[in-house]
Enzyme design. Structure first.
Site, PDB file in Angstrom:
ATOM      1  N   GLN A 160       0.714  -1.228  -0.089  1.00  0.00           N
ATOM      2  CA  GLN A 160       0.063   0.060  -0.212  1.00  0.00           C
ATOM      3  C   GLN A 160       0.990   1.159  -0.130  1.00  0.00           C
ATOM      4  OE1 GLN A 160      -2.586  -0.369   3.466  1.00  0.00           O
ATOM      5  NE2 GLN A 160      -3.478  -2.164   2.850  1.00  0.00           N
ATOM      6  N   HIS A 189      -0.833  -0.132   5.580  1.00  0.00           N
ATOM      7  CA  HIS A 189      -1.319   0.912   6.671  1.00  0.00           C
ATOM      8  C   HIS A 189      -0.122   2.135   6.370  1.00  0.00           C
ATOM      9  CE1 HIS A 189      -3.736  -2.490   8.958  1.00  0.00           C
ATOM     10  NE2 HIS A 189      -3.970  -2.265   7.314  1.00  0.00           N
ATOM     11  N   GLU A 231     -14.622   3.447   9.909  1.00  0.00           N
ATOM     12  CA  GLU A 231     -15.204   4.431  10.587  1.00  0.00           C
ATOM     13  C   GLU A 231     -15.112   5.789   9.906  1.00  0.00           C
ATOM     14  OE1 GLU A 231     -13.797   2.504  14.930  1.00  0.00           O
ATOM     15  OE2 GLU A 231     -12.991   4.430  14.425  1.00  0.00           O
ATOM     16  N   TYR A 237      -8.937   7.516  19.553  1.00  0.00           N
ATOM     17  CA  TYR A 237      -9.929   7.089  18.722  1.00  0.00           C
ATOM     18  C   TYR A 237     -10.114   5.287  18.887  1.00  0.00           C
ATOM     19  CZ  TYR A 237     -11.027  11.379  17.419  1.00  0.00           C
ATOM     20  OH  TYR A 237     -11.376  12.765  17.513  1.00  0.00           O
ATOM     21  N   TYR A 251      -9.355 -10.892  10.120  1.00  0.00           N
ATOM     22  CA  TYR A 251      -9.709 -11.282   8.836  1.00  0.00           C
ATOM     23  C   TYR A 251     -10.059 -12.788   8.937  1.00  0.00           C
ATOM     24  CZ  TYR A 251      -8.257  -6.869   6.977  1.00  0.00           C
ATOM     25  OH  TYR A 251      -8.017  -5.602   6.691  1.00  0.00           O
TER      26      TYR A 251
END
Length: 360
Positions: free
Chosen positions: A77, A141, A235, A245, A256
């Site tokens: 990513q 991430h 979210e 958070y 998963y």
């Protein structure tokens, strides 16, 4: 006779071939692989990041690759990520972007915020404002979106880098955070953790997993962000100074594999999302409609779905999502969204390009 034949032909074309006045979009920039981020220059040209490591300048139908891009760590990513202009760009010419870099401690890469200027199709005056550490060979991430507030603070996100149990809740470590800097990269004196020993002074909020959408709400001036959950639990959050958070101590998602990693969807001193998705939609990109081009859609929130390949229009009532309307169904993985200088909404779609959303 010819006129009658033409009318019959047009009618037949509409029925058989699906031609319709309700066309949803127009392709503006074709042939892009992964337009992770894009922004409009004052002359209405586009600067587009291709995740693999290219910066594209697009104007009047012509694409040119910008030279002098920093070395991009392209893995999983990670790659060339978001891009935004300074709010006073016409005076200072600063362009801000995030990317994965292998510079610094450790092997692999981590998210970096840089600013630079564009001159003669070349990036000049490059300044690294923040480099998350340590590097990691994990491919997941990295975050990362950028936005500015009215005081020209720059906010950017860094995901937990696949290390959920160590980084997001630890203020002494990068990852799983949203950061705030002055526009020159210095630390604001009123950042929430400035006086906490060993804390990362740039941190504005923490307990995040992988935020890939962030915008200022034009009505309230609050920072809105969304982030990927695991299996379930994506979210939408309103980002507040110094708040936790919750990730991974609280979540609406599961592993998963289907197993649980927490039984908590809420805990004291942790912020609850204003909205969440189960199952996950894999959200990316975010924009508020802040023009009159789309009638009563004004003030709606747009978010892309990578997993289900659509654009969702979130109808808001105050700070709550009242309902969702799915648009551009099956168009492809929606990666980025921006409102243009002309008030129209533009959407970056993987393996397609950048499209303009047409009013109904």
């Amino acid at each position: 006779m010819k006129q009658s034949f033409y009318i019959i032909f047009v009618y037949f074309s509409f029925i058989v071939f699906g031609f319709s006045q309700s066309k949803e979009y127009e392709l503006i920039v074709p042939d892009l692989t992964n337009p992770w981020g894009f922004t409009f220059l004052p002359d209405n040209a586009l600067l587009i990041t291709e995740k693999e490591g290219k910066l594209i300048h697009f104007k009047n139908g012509v694409k040119r690759e910008v030279q002098g891009v920093p070395k991009i760590y392209h893995r999983g990513q990670g790659g060339f990520l978001d891009i935004e202009l300074h709010p006073n760009y016409q005076k200072n010419n600063w362009i801000y972007f995030t990317y994965a870099s292998s510079e610094g401690k450790g092997s692999g890469g981590n998210t970096t915020l840089m600013r630079a200027k564009l001159k003669n199709n070349q990036l000049i005056d490059q300044q690294v404002l923040y480099k998350a550490s340590p590097n990691s060979t994990k491919g997941q991430h990295f975050g990362s979106r950028i936005t500015f507030d009215e005081e020209n603070h720059v906010y950017f996100s860094v995901g937990d880098r696949g290390n959920r149990d160590e980084y997001p809740q630890d203020l002494t470590k990068d990852g799983g955070k949203i950061y705030r800097l002055n526009d020159d990269g210095t630390i604001p004196k009123n950042n929430p953790f400035i006086n906490i020993s060993n804390a990362k002074k740039a941190v504005y909020s923490y307990g995040h997993r992988n935020p890939q959408g962030m915008e200022i709400n034009p009505l309230t001036k609050e920072i809105w962000s969304h982030e990927h959950g695991p299996k379930g639990g994506d979210e939408i959050n309103i980002i507040k100074k110094g708040k936790n958070y919750g990730w991974p101590k609280v979540s609406y998602g599961v592993n998963y594999s289907g197993t649980k990693f927490t039984d908590n969807t809420s805990l004291p001193n942790m912020e609850n999302p204003i909205y969440y998705w189960t199952p996950s939609i894999a959200p990316s990109g975010m924009a508020f409609i802040n023009s009159d081009k789309y009638g009563n859609w004004k003030s709606n929130l747009l978010i892309g779905s990578l997993k289900f390949q659509y654009l969702t229009r979130c109808v808001l009532k105050g700070n709550k999502v009242f309902k969702e309307v799915k648009m551009l169904k099956d168009i492809g993985r929606v990666r980025s969204i921006e409102q243009g200088l002309d008030g129209f909404i533009y959407v970056g779609v993987e393996n397609l390009g950048i499209i303009k959303l047409l009013p109904k």
